[in-house]
Design a protein around this motif. Structure first.
Motif: not given
Length: 262
Positions: A209-210, A213-214, A217-220, A223-224, A257
């Motif tokens: 998951e970490k 999102f890195e 989907r880095p724009t979240s 971050k989860r 996001t």
């Protein structure tokens, strides 16, 4: 807050698990009667059993609502639906060059046409009462089309268009039509997908998951993965009489996001 949903009948398509079930549960806990829908009777019965302590009643209808005859049978059994939540949908990561015509058609039939058909079936009764709610569960992928699921993103964009068009159609009435755009959400399908990939890469679900999102989907901003219940809370409000001034909108529950303030 009392959402004033007592005595309202809601249909949530694809509601035996994940976001659909969370929406049905939220509505039932607010006093609405809900129609639980899934492909199999066993899945429907299991979901209904989980709602035994809810304030509202739960009814069941087993069948694939992407099929016209099944949708017609549902409308014949429950002709007076007040709240329609078009949640039924499928997703599948697949490279664009590997997506055949049949997959494009299948995704459109399930994700778009099922909601169009149900809206057409239930809108006349809403118009007769001058009250109703139609909600399409779209996705942040409708705006930020994922390169790994272009066919999925296309259907989610189409849902927003249909919802806005229907809102224009019923302008000036007591009926509202909106779309809700969840971001990455840990529904059953996504959870299984994440667990499988994590095991394949010898990582824990938390590590996957970490990294997701890195890199993916880095724009979240949260971050989860969101929870189905977080999406359901928005839907329950939009379905209520309290949301009478919100219509024709694409409402985000995307964790930030979508990188736009508008």
């Amino acid at each position: 807050m009392d959402l004033q949903l007592t005595n309202k009948l809601a249909l949530v398509s694809g509601s035996t698990a994940g976001i659909g079930f969370a929406i049905a549960e939220a509505l039932a806990n607010e006093g609405a009667s809900v129609i639980i829908n899934g492909r199999t009777q066993a899945a429907v019965d299991t979901a209904i059993a989980k709602l035994k302590d809810a304030k509202g009643k739960a009814f069941g209808f087993a069948g694939d609502l992407s099929q016209a005859d099944v949708a017609n049978a549902l409308a014949k059994q429950f002709p007076q639906v007040d709240i329609l939540v078009n949640n039924l949908g499928i997703f599948e990561p697949k490279a664009f060059l590997d997506i055949p015509d049949e997959d494009w058609q299948r995704f459109f039939d399930v994700n778009v046409l099922s909601g169009v058909r149900l809206s057409r079936l239930f809108l006349p009764a809403m118009q007769a009462k001058n009250w109703g709610r139609i909600i399409f569960i779209s996705s942040e992928s409708a705006i930020q089309i994922p390169e790994e699921m272009i066919h999925y993103g296309m259907t989610k964009t189409a849902q927003i268009s249909v919802a806005r068009g229907l809102a224009e159609l019923v302008a000036g009435t007591g009926i509202t039509v909106n779309s809700v755009l969840p971001g990455p959400t840990k529904s059953r399908g996504v959870g299984d997908f994440v667990d499988t990939l994590a095991k394949t890469e010898n990582k824990t679900a938390a590590e996957f998951e970490k990294e997701f999102f890195e890199k993916v989907r880095p724009t979240s901003l949260i971050k989860r993965f969101a929870t189905p219940e977080e999406v359901a809370a928005m839907v329950a409000y939009i379905a209520s009489p309290l949301a009478s001034a919100t219509t024709g909108a694409a409402l985000r529950v995307d964790g930030g996001t979508i990188k736009s303030a508008f």
